[in-house]
Design an enzyme around this catalytic site. Structure first.
Site, PDB file in Angstrom:
ATOM      1  N   LYS A  81     -14.873  -0.846   4.234  1.00 20.84           N
ATOM      2  CA  LYS A  81     -15.191  -1.847   4.318  1.00 20.84           C
ATOM      3  C   LYS A  81     -16.120  -2.262   5.016  1.00 20.84           C
ATOM      4  O   LYS A  81     -16.789  -2.953   4.816  1.00 20.84           O
ATOM      5  CB  LYS A  81     -13.996  -3.288   3.744  1.00 20.84           C
ATOM      6  CG  LYS A  81     -13.411  -3.832   2.852  1.00 20.84           C
ATOM      7  CD  LYS A  81     -13.763  -3.761   1.348  1.00 20.84           C
ATOM      8  CE  LYS A  81     -13.121  -4.311   0.255  1.00 20.84           C
ATOM      9  NZ  LYS A  81     -13.400  -4.801  -0.959  1.00 20.84           N
ATOM     10  N   ASP A 130     -10.146 -10.856   0.072  1.00 24.82           N
ATOM     11  CA  ASP A 130     -11.242 -10.931  -1.813  1.00 24.82           C
ATOM     12  C   ASP A 130     -10.653 -10.638  -2.639  1.00 24.82           C
ATOM     13  O   ASP A 130     -12.253 -10.292  -3.330  1.00 24.82           O
ATOM     14  CB  ASP A 130     -11.549  -9.216  -0.375  1.00 24.82           C
ATOM     15  CG  ASP A 130     -13.323  -8.426  -0.833  1.00 24.82           C
ATOM     16  OD1 ASP A 130     -14.224  -9.158  -0.987  1.00 24.82           O
ATOM     17  OD2 ASP A 130     -12.849  -6.959  -1.410  1.00 24.82           O
ATOM     18  N   ASP A 131      -9.485  -9.332  -2.585  1.00 25.83           N
ATOM     19  CA  ASP A 131      -9.449  -9.318  -3.593  1.00 25.83           C
ATOM     20  C   ASP A 131      -9.562 -10.745  -5.684  1.00 25.83           C
ATOM     21  O   ASP A 131      -9.582 -11.020  -6.225  1.00 25.83           O
ATOM     22  CB  ASP A 131      -7.909  -8.746  -4.030  1.00 25.83           C
ATOM     23  CG  ASP A 131      -7.772  -7.824  -3.435  1.00 25.83           C
ATOM     24  OD1 ASP A 131      -8.690  -6.698  -3.675  1.00 25.83           O
ATOM     25  OD2 ASP A 131      -7.432  -7.607  -2.014  1.00 25.83           O
ATOM     26  N   ASN A 134     -10.600  -0.479 -10.060  1.00 29.53           N
ATOM     27  CA  ASN A 134     -10.936   0.786  -9.609  1.00 29.53           C
ATOM     28  C   ASN A 134      -9.792   1.821  -9.300  1.00 29.53           C
ATOM     29  O   ASN A 134      -8.510   0.802  -9.137  1.00 29.53           O
ATOM     30  CB  ASN A 134     -11.848   0.327  -8.217  1.00 29.53           C
ATOM     31  CG  ASN A 134     -13.077   0.038  -8.725  1.00 29.53           C
ATOM     32  OD1 ASN A 134     -13.943   0.977  -9.408  1.00 29.53           O
ATOM     33  ND2 ASN A 134     -13.180  -1.372  -7.565  1.00 29.53           N
ATOM     34  N   ARG A 156      -0.846  -2.172  -2.318  1.00 29.08           N
ATOM     35  CA  ARG A 156      -1.644  -2.461  -3.715  1.00 29.08           C
ATOM     36  C   ARG A 156      -3.207  -1.823  -3.078  1.00 29.08           C
ATOM     37  O   ARG A 156      -4.434  -2.713  -3.364  1.00 29.08           O
ATOM     38  CB  ARG A 156      -1.669  -3.521  -4.259  1.00 29.08           C
ATOM     39  CG  ARG A 156      -2.394  -2.998  -5.222  1.00 29.08           C
ATOM     40  CD  ARG A 156      -2.626  -5.263  -6.320  1.00 29.08           C
ATOM     41  NE  ARG A 156      -3.594  -5.768  -5.815  1.00 29.08           N
ATOM     42  CZ  ARG A 156      -4.761  -5.764  -6.417  1.00 29.08           C
ATOM     43  NH1 ARG A 156      -5.149  -4.338  -6.584  1.00 29.08           N
ATOM     44  NH2 ARG A 156      -6.307  -5.751  -5.115  1.00 29.08           N
ATOM     45  N   TYR A 174     -16.720   4.536  -0.210  1.00 26.38           N
ATOM     46  CA  TYR A 174     -16.341   3.023  -0.988  1.00 26.38           C
ATOM     47  C   TYR A 174     -16.092   3.590  -1.998  1.00 26.38           C
ATOM     48  O   TYR A 174     -15.446   4.902  -2.405  1.00 26.38           O
ATOM     49  CB  TYR A 174     -17.291   2.095  -0.489  1.00 26.38           C
ATOM     50  CG  TYR A 174     -16.479   0.966  -1.127  1.00 26.38           C
ATOM     51  CD1 TYR A 174     -15.461   0.096  -0.917  1.00 26.38           C
ATOM     52  CD2 TYR A 174     -17.013  -0.853  -1.841  1.00 26.38           C
ATOM     53  CE1 TYR A 174     -14.669  -1.320  -1.058  1.00 26.38           C
ATOM     54  CE2 TYR A 174     -17.365  -1.723  -2.292  1.00 26.38           C
ATOM     55  CZ  TYR A 174     -15.620  -1.701  -1.847  1.00 26.38           C
ATOM     56  OH  TYR A 174     -14.867  -3.156  -2.069  1.00 26.38           O
ATOM     57  N   GLU A 178      -6.541  -7.934   2.844  1.00 27.17           N
ATOM     58  CA  GLU A 178      -7.382  -6.879   1.739  1.00 27.17           C
ATOM     59  C   GLU A 178      -6.474  -5.639   1.197  1.00 27.17           C
ATOM     60  O   GLU A 178      -5.586  -5.608   2.226  1.00 27.17           O
ATOM     61  CB  GLU A 178      -8.164  -5.865   2.824  1.00 27.17           C
ATOM     62  CG  GLU A 178      -9.091  -5.072   1.137  1.00 27.17           C
ATOM     63  CD  GLU A 178     -10.272  -5.423   0.943  1.00 27.17           C
ATOM     64  OE1 GLU A 178     -10.376  -5.084  -0.698  1.00 27.17           O
ATOM     65  OE2 GLU A 178     -10.815  -6.627   1.159  1.00 27.17           O
ATOM     66  N   ASP A 179      -5.731  -6.140  -0.254  1.00 25.74           N
ATOM     67  CA  ASP A 179      -5.438  -5.384  -0.671  1.00 25.74           C
ATOM     68  C   ASP A 179      -3.963  -5.278  -0.311  1.00 25.74           C
ATOM     69  O   ASP A 179      -2.880  -4.232  -0.543  1.00 25.74           O
ATOM     70  CB  ASP A 179      -5.347  -4.198  -0.971  1.00 25.74           C
ATOM     71  CG  ASP A 179      -7.688  -3.484  -1.912  1.00 25.74           C
ATOM     72  OD1 ASP A 179      -6.841  -4.344  -2.193  1.00 25.74           O
ATOM     73  OD2 ASP A 179      -7.409  -2.340  -1.311  1.00 25.74           O
TER      74      ASP A 179
END
Length: 584
Positions: A194, A288-289, A433, A176, A123, A265-266
């Site tokens: 994840k 999640d973001d 990150n 992203r 991760y 996600e992303d």
């Protein structure tokens, strides 16, 4: 092994023969529809050299493995020894994924027992590099891919997935990825990573998770020209066509798996909030973001207030500077705003605590028409529109600064020193990150504040030694929240994920941190405790779902601790039995 990690004192183990080192605890067998070499090539069932003599006979592959029989602990030790000899983190990632591809039980055993050592390899921060190299080192398919060519076929395509009981889907469009931008189909490494954490940290069995790539193309020129890129080599879809395909996907997965939790996600900021708003009330889903980052950051801030000796109820009295007005930054602000209202502050009082800055400076009402509805909530007065972060610090003296910009080094010495001159123990969270995208380092934060700050970052960082004193850091990472949230929602069959569920998850995480950790400036528990953390969060989420009448499954509240623990996947080898028709 204890379901929550570690060995139980009462558990007994064989000491002699081929069962030496194996638990004497009863393990219910699993009935499988395959036999022979099909078992050895299926990572869900393969045990490698740990198959006992009886199983080798019963499952019809005697003679197809070396004769020496190993235990899972011996296998784990061999993998760890090889892993620790390697110095490159990306090569360690490849080694672990090789184990993942051939023996999922062993892979997750390693993660559970050595999560602090291994999580950074599968991760953040290593997963960013793994995504960039995804096409170059593609070996084995994992998960599902949907493209515009699949329009009209998705409802039937999902039946190609071989497992009927999928509980968690993690889906991205790769637009992203972390702070790396548009990686297209290479972003599949994120859902895979994840979901590994869902299994190891959250106790979701690996056959109940599904990583998904919505391959809508890419605008990354390098990938469009790359011969090794594995995704659709076309420009990214936008607008109505994008949302139509996303909607077909959502309907397809919900039709086959009505109770599945979908984690977005992303996705790029221009789409993330729109997708969440569209589905959050009628599907079991969360972003999640936006929500995961918000809940984790809230937990960290509550912990930081305790570490400073302040009451958590003082949240609404803080002055919070958020660098980054994208989905993550606004998501953090939204969750914290709701937390302040939960604590009894008025909406007007809560809004006054926030100062959100984007690339054009402080968000203000002068440009209200160019802001999204979610951004507009946090717009300051027109006179302040566009002032710089440094000007915000000088004028409003924030007590907390959060970075979610993916702009490495954005927090300068002048900025942090100015903040520290006005505030005792400023709370500094550069959350971007991977590590190179972080707004500042731990060393810089402690040096610029003379060691007088509370610090947490998105990726794990070592403690800082300065002037003969050790200053501890914390990792503010969503992995503390999403596994427990998913576990709780899955166990109780929640109809949706509400703001209150996110709040109680954050509260449970914050309360888990010990006073001893707070005294050291730590605001999150050790990663080694993450299964216990997930267990605690799951219980909080289940109780809230029951309170809101959103649970579709019965959960015995009197015995909820054991009830949840017994439903957490424990990666140990269990007996396998071939499925056969019995005729008399």
């Amino acid at each position: 092994m204890s379901i929550l990690g570690g060995k139980e004192e009462e558990e007994e183990f064989f000491v002699d023969g081929e069962w030496a080192g194996c638990s004497k605890q009863f393990r219910a067998p699993i009935t499988i529809a395959v036999r022979g070499t099909d078992i050895l090539t299926d990572p869900l069932f393969n045990k490698g050299t740990a198959f006992k003599t009886g199983e080798r006979d019963r499952l019809r592959f005697r003679g197809l493995l070396p004769p020496r029989i190993s235990t899972i602990m011996q296998q784990k030790g061999k993998i760890l020894a090889s892993l620790r000899e390697e110095t490159s983190n990306i090569k360690k990632n490849i080694m672990l994924e090789d184990v993942h591809d051939r023996n999922e039980t062993l892979y997750h055993r390693i993660l559970v027992d050595h999560i602090e050592e291994v999580a950074p390899l599968i991760y953040t921060p290593t997963v960013g590099q793994a995504c960039k190299e995804f096409g170059d080192r593609f070996r084995r398919p994992r998960g599902m891919y949907f493209t515009k060519e699949d329009r009209g076929h998705m409802a039937s395509m999902v039946y190609n997935w071989p497992h009927n009981d999928v509980r968690i889907i993690c889906v991205t469009d790769g637009s992203r990825i972390l702070g790396l931008g548009d990686l297209g189909a290479n972003g599949m490494g994120i859902p895979i990573g994840k979901l590994s954490l869902y299994c190891a940290a959250g106790g979701i069995a690996p056959h109940r998770v599904l990583p998904v790539m919505l391959d809508m193309g890419t605008d990354n020129e390098e990938l469009l020209e790359s011969e090794t890129y594995m995704g659709t080599r076309e420009r990214r879809l936008h607008g109505e066509e994008f949302y139509e395909l996303a909607d077909e996907f959502m309907q397809a997965v919900r039709h086959r798996w009505p109770n599945v939790l979908v984690q977005f996600e992303d996705f790029s900021s221009d789409k993330a909030q729109i997708l969440l708003n569209k589905y959050r009330e009628h599907h079991l889903c969360f972003n999640d973001d936006i929500q995961g980052t918000g809940a984790t950051t809230l937990a960290g801030i509550l912990g930081a207030l305790r570490a400073k000796g302040e009451e958590v109820s003082s949240l609404g009295k803080q002055r919070i500077l958020i660098a980054g007005a994208g989905s993550a930054g606004i998501g953090v602000a939204q969750v914290m705003l709701q937390a302040m209202i939960e604590q009894g502050y008025s909406e007007k009082e809560a809004k006054a605590a926030f100062f959100v800055v984007d690339q054009n400076g402080l968000i203000g009402k002068k440009r209200i028409h160019s802001l999204s509805p979610e951004q507009a909530i946090f717009a300051r007065k027109a006179d302040d529109d566009g002032i710089s972060m440094l000007e915000v610090v000088k004028k409003y003296k924030p007590t907390i600064i959060l970075g979610v910009t993916a702009v490495g080094g954005l927090f300068t010495e002048e900025l942090i020193s100015e903040m520290a001159s006005h505030v005792d123990k400023p709370i500094i969270f550069p959350l971007s990150n991977p590590t190179v995208k972080a707004e500042c380092t731990a060393e810089q934060a402690f040096e610029w504040t003379n060691g007088n700050c509370i610090f947490a970052s998105g990726s794990p960082l070592d403690p800082v030694e300065m002037n003969g004193k050790i200053y501890y850091t914390s990792q503010c990472n969503n992995m503390y929240v999403f596994p427990g949230l998913g576990l709780g929602a899955s166990i109780c069959g929640a109809k949706k994920v509400t703001d209150r569920m996110l709040y109680v998850a954050a509260e449970a995480l914050a309360n888990y941190v010990s006073s001893d950790d707070h005294s050291k400036g730590k605001v999150f528990p050790s990663l080694g405790e993450i299964r216990q953390v997930s267990h605690t969060i799951a219980i909080a989420v289940i109780k809230e779902a029951l309170k809101e009448n959103l649970a579709t499954k019965d959960v015995p509240l009197k015995d909820i601790q054991n009830f949840v623990a017994k439903r957490m996947y424990d990666p140990v080898y269990v007996p396998l039995v071939e499925k056969r028709e019995v005729t008399i």
